[in-house]
Motif scaffolding. Structure first.
Motif, PDB file in Angstrom:
ATOM      1  N   ASN A   1       0.533  -1.172   0.083  1.00  0.00           N
ATOM      2  CA  ASN A   1       0.386   0.556  -0.502  1.00  0.00           C
ATOM      3  C   ASN A   1       0.871   1.687   0.072  1.00  0.00           C
ATOM      4  O   ASN A   1       0.261   2.518  -0.580  1.00  0.00           O
TER       5      ASN A   1
ATOM      6  N   PHE B   1      -8.036   8.008  -0.165  1.00  0.00           N
ATOM      7  CA  PHE B   1      -7.940   7.051   0.817  1.00  0.00           C
ATOM      8  C   PHE B   1      -6.826   6.854   1.653  1.00  0.00           C
ATOM      9  O   PHE B   1      -7.130   6.785   3.116  1.00  0.00           O
TER      10      PHE B   1
ATOM     11  N   ILE C   1      -9.267   5.960  15.502  1.00  0.00           N
ATOM     12  CA  ILE C   1     -10.907   6.075  16.015  1.00  0.00           C
ATOM     13  C   ILE C   1     -10.593   5.222  17.315  1.00  0.00           C
ATOM     14  O   ILE C   1      -9.926   4.410  17.118  1.00  0.00           O
TER      15      ILE C   1
ATOM     16  N   ILE D   1     -15.858   0.130  16.311  1.00  0.00           N
ATOM     17  CA  ILE D   1     -16.654  -0.769  16.190  1.00  0.00           C
ATOM     18  C   ILE D   1     -16.040  -2.003  16.176  1.00  0.00           C
ATOM     19  O   ILE D   1     -16.578  -3.334  15.415  1.00  0.00           O
TER      20      ILE D   1
ATOM     21  N   VAL E   1      -6.877  -6.247  10.061  1.00  0.00           N
ATOM     22  CA  VAL E   1      -7.391  -4.650   9.035  1.00  0.00           C
ATOM     23  C   VAL E   1      -7.248  -3.653  10.540  1.00  0.00           C
ATOM     24  O   VAL E   1      -7.059  -2.458   9.280  1.00  0.00           O
ATOM     25  N   TYR E   2      -7.229  -3.748  11.552  1.00  0.00           N
ATOM     26  CA  TYR E   2      -7.025  -2.487  12.410  1.00  0.00           C
ATOM     27  C   TYR E   2      -5.673  -1.980  12.732  1.00  0.00           C
ATOM     28  O   TYR E   2      -5.217  -0.715  12.852  1.00  0.00           O
TER      29      TYR E   2
ATOM     30  N   VAL F   1      -3.394  -2.813   9.336  1.00  0.00           N
ATOM     31  CA  VAL F   1      -3.059  -2.349   8.239  1.00  0.00           C
ATOM     32  C   VAL F   1      -3.172  -0.374   7.972  1.00  0.00           C
ATOM     33  O   VAL F   1      -1.634   0.056   7.101  1.00  0.00           O
TER      34      VAL F   1
ATOM     35  N   THR G   1      -6.863  -3.350   1.017  1.00  0.00           N
ATOM     36  CA  THR G   1      -6.947  -2.670   2.089  1.00  0.00           C
ATOM     37  C   THR G   1      -8.183  -2.034   1.545  1.00  0.00           C
ATOM     38  O   THR G   1      -8.894  -1.392   2.881  1.00  0.00           O
ATOM     39  N   VAL G   2      -8.831  -1.325   0.496  1.00  0.00           N
ATOM     40  CA  VAL G   2     -10.098  -0.054   0.040  1.00  0.00           C
ATOM     41  C   VAL G   2     -11.045  -0.709   0.784  1.00  0.00           C
ATOM     42  O   VAL G   2     -11.595  -0.319   1.748  1.00  0.00           O
TER      43      VAL G   2
ATOM     44  N   VAL H   1     -12.131  -3.504   2.538  1.00  0.00           N
ATOM     45  CA  VAL H   1     -12.202  -3.439   4.541  1.00  0.00           C
ATOM     46  C   VAL H   1     -12.128  -2.316   5.387  1.00  0.00           C
ATOM     47  O   VAL H   1     -12.498  -2.400   5.889  1.00  0.00           O
ATOM     48  N   THR H   2     -11.354  -1.351   4.496  1.00  0.00           N
ATOM     49  CA  THR H   2     -10.846  -0.063   5.624  1.00  0.00           C
ATOM     50  C   THR H   2     -12.831   0.456   5.108  1.00  0.00           C
ATOM     51  O   THR H   2     -13.314   1.136   5.992  1.00  0.00           O
TER      52      THR H   2
ATOM     53  N   CYS I   1     -15.156  -1.780   7.096  1.00  0.00           N
ATOM     54  CA  CYS I   1     -14.660  -2.506   8.932  1.00  0.00           C
ATOM     55  C   CYS I   1     -14.232  -0.896   9.241  1.00  0.00           C
ATOM     56  O   CYS I   1     -14.543  -1.106  10.786  1.00  0.00           O
ATOM     57  N   MET I   2     -13.676  -0.129   8.608  1.00  0.00           N
ATOM     58  CA  MET I   2     -14.061   1.241   9.732  1.00  0.00           C
ATOM     59  C   MET I   2     -15.030   2.220   9.608  1.00  0.00           C
ATOM     60  O   MET I   2     -16.010   2.260  10.394  1.00  0.00           O
ATOM     61  N   TYR I   3     -15.305   2.413   8.051  1.00  0.00           N
ATOM     62  CA  TYR I   3     -16.205   3.175   8.443  1.00  0.00           C
ATOM     63  C   TYR I   3     -17.807   2.783   8.266  1.00  0.00           C
ATOM     64  O   TYR I   3     -18.359   3.526   8.549  1.00  0.00           O
TER      65      TYR I   3
END
Lengths: 295, 309
Positions: A109, A124, A134, A139, A165-166, A168, B35-36, B38-39, B42-44
């Protein structure tokens, strides 16, 4: 180095006195910072009787290692009494894949965001950055539902997934900031020579990435090992990480409280990250400040 | 000059490649896609999900009967939440203030060409490597009135010494401050030390030549130039304070009663153990609001600063 003493050559008696005071302050503060760990260590080496009769700072009359073996293999954490060793292994089972996956994703990324910008990639990145901060409470419940729905609730796989997930957001931030300082000409020249996306990554980017990989791995290892919230919310009894088991051990033992066992278990739970800190403190600090100073 | 020619190329991914829409062109987007997605989900997505739940009457299971803002009304009429929020104010305020003051002072002291600076720095910073659960366990032992400092002082002859903060509902929040400061102040020191080392040496030399002493130089020249470090530290510390959950869990478990609850612990208890999902979600949204109130202005100024560079 910004230093003022270097400029003023003459040292007067007053200055010498001030310097002695300075060292005294610094060393006493260091002693205060060390104290909790030293107290934990000496408490873990005393037997219960000696803890009751002695004081916090008195040294153990003889070294008592039973509390260590009990903490490791037979102390009760909640409803079983196998010590913290199974949970210690759980933590490794969670940490290792989670660190590897989140580091790889972060590297790719970061590489894209800094060298293959496309429409919306900066936006992004900003969205991801906010994600670093956050409060996870926001979540927690939807994630619990999702893990159940995916059939990985209460499993190690589920916890690995959550940590990836958190994590990354942070790993991407680290790599992006690092690649931002790599001269763009390097990549552009390779592109003109016909090298593709992955060739450039393997041949040019990866070989210069060692320092940031080390920082990221250490940061992620520490974060995930020390996690409690995800562990307590998403793990089943068999898959709890060591932090959760330690908390259960300390808070749910019945009868006479065995502080020596608590302290031994706490030291064990802290040991992996402490070892990393002692061996690679420089990179640990760099991770802290890289996470701190946004770019 | 070859490099000049390359520099004038557009930064577009297709630069120098005639083929359009080939797989290679899509590669950056393809590798970023997971990543896009999942973000965003799972976040927004989850944030929105939680926001929705906070406006329903969900109890043990999520339900989608909308009740408007009445969960928020309940929340702010809930005594336990008010205690948690007040505690966050006291804990966060003191924690941030003490860490900053201590961090700056220690950093300045360490900046005076100290022998074995590395070793001292290592000691100041090691608590940051440890989990809050371990920190909580250690301080629970040290602050425990029957075995900890109180007993130590009594054994040393101060028989009237009392130190019962851990079991005193009015004082227990200060125990959280003590443990959290021990954990994080070294980190603030490291941030400031890095900042001090980055200050322009010529500026300091000029001030010295003008006859400024050490104290004046720090007060007038060096510290004002550390404003960005100061803000970064403040944002990170407030973030740590707002999300503090594990320290409370290990040190006090919210007790005595719920006198040492913080919002994160309130949220967890109501969502996962008290079957009040709606109320728990509302509390999570308030926490998010607190973080955003600090974060958005900070990120805005950071990103603007970067553009100006």
């Amino acid at each position: 180095m910004s230093n003022i003493q270097a400029i003023r050559r003459k040292t007067t008696a007053v200055e010498r006195l001030l310097r002695v005071a300075l060292y005294l302050v610094l060393i006493s503060v260091a002693a205060i910072y060390l104290l909790p760990f030293i107290v934990m260590l000496i408490t873990s080496l005393k037997d219960v009787e000696e803890i009751r009769t002695g004081t916090l700072l008195s040294l153990p009359s003889s070294l008592y290692f039973d509390s260590w073996s009990k903490a490791w293999s037979s102390a009760c954490t909640g409803s079983t009494c196998d010590g913290i060793s199974p949970f210690f292994l759980n933590s490794f089972q969670i940490v290792i894949p989670a660190v590897i996956i989140s580091t790889i994703l972060g590297a790719i990324n970061g590489y894209v965001i800094s060298m293959w910008k496309f429409r919306g990639s900066d936006l992004f990145f900003a969205a991801l950055l906010i994600g670093c901060f956050i409060p996870f409470q926001v979540i927690l419940l939807p994630m619990a539902r999702t893990l159940g729905w995916l059939g990985i609730a209460n499993t190690t796989t589920g916890l690995v997934f959550v940590h990836v997930v958190y994590g990354v957001a942070f790993t991407t931030l680290f790599f992006r900031n690092f690649y931002q300082s790599v001269p763009g000409e390097l990549v552009k020249a390779a592109r003109l020579d016909g090298a593709g996306f992955f060739t450039i990554f393997y041949r040019i980017i990866l070989p210069i990435s060692t320092p940031i990989i080390v920082v990221t791995v250490i940061w992620q290892f520490t974060q995930i090992w020390n996690d409690f919230l995800f562990g307590v919310a998403f793990s089943g009894f068999d898959t709890q990480p060591v932090t959760v088991a330690l908390n259960n051990l300390v808070n749910t033992s019945f009868g006479g409280k065995e502080y020596n066992v608590d302290m031994a278990a706490a030291i064990m739970a802290a040991l992996p990250t402490l070892i990393v800190y002692v061996l690679a403190g420089k990179y640990f600090v760099r991770g802290l400040t890289a996470g701190a100073v946004k770019g | 000059m070859k490099t000049n020619a390359i520099n004038s190329e557009p930064t577009n991914a297709r630069a120098g490649r005639p083929a359009r829409l080939s797989l290679a062109d899509w590669m950056p987007k393809i590798v970023m896609a997971p990543t896009v997605i999942v973000t965003l989900v799972c976040m927004y997505g989850y944030m929105i999900w939680t926001a929705v739940l906070s406006m329903t009457n969900s109890r043990m299971l999520p339900s989608y009967d909308f009740v408007g803002l009445s969960q928020y009304e309940r929340l702010f009429n809930n005594d336990r939440w008010i205690v948690a929020l007040t505690n966050l104010g006291i804990f966060g305020g003191l924690f941030i203030l003490i860490c900053l003051v201590l961090g700056v002072i220690l950093a300045i002291f360490l900046d005076q060409k100290i022998r074995s600076e590395g070793a001292i720095r290592t000691i100041y910073l090691y608590p940051m490597a440890i989990s809050f659960i371990v920190t909580g366990t250690a301080w629970k032992w040290l602050l425990n009135p029957t075995n900890g400092f109180e007993k130590l002082m009594i054994d040393m002859g101060f028989t009237d010494f009392t130190f019962d903060w851990l079991v005193n509902p009015d004082k227990v929040v200060y125990c959280l401050v003590i443990a959290a400061v021990w954990q994080a102040s070294g980190f603030v020191m490291a941030l400031f030390l890095a900042g001090l080392r980055g200050v322009d040496g010529d500026l300091i030399k000029a001030a010295q030549l003008d006859g400024a002493n050490t104290f004046t130089t720090y007060r007038r020249i060096i510290l004002p130039s550390l404003k960005p470090v100061f803000f970064s530290a403040m944002v990170i510390l407030s973030h740590i304070a707002i999300k503090s959950f594990d320290l409370v869990a290990a040190l006090t478990n919210g007790g005595p009663g719920y006198s040492s609850d913080l919002p994160a612990n309130f949220m967890y208890a109501h969502t996962f153990t008290r079957s009040q999902i709606g109320l728990g979600s509302a509390s999570a949204m308030v926490m998010l609001g607190c973080v955003l109130a600090i974060l958005v202005p900070y990120l805005y100024s950071e990103l603007r600063g970067e553009r100006n560079e």
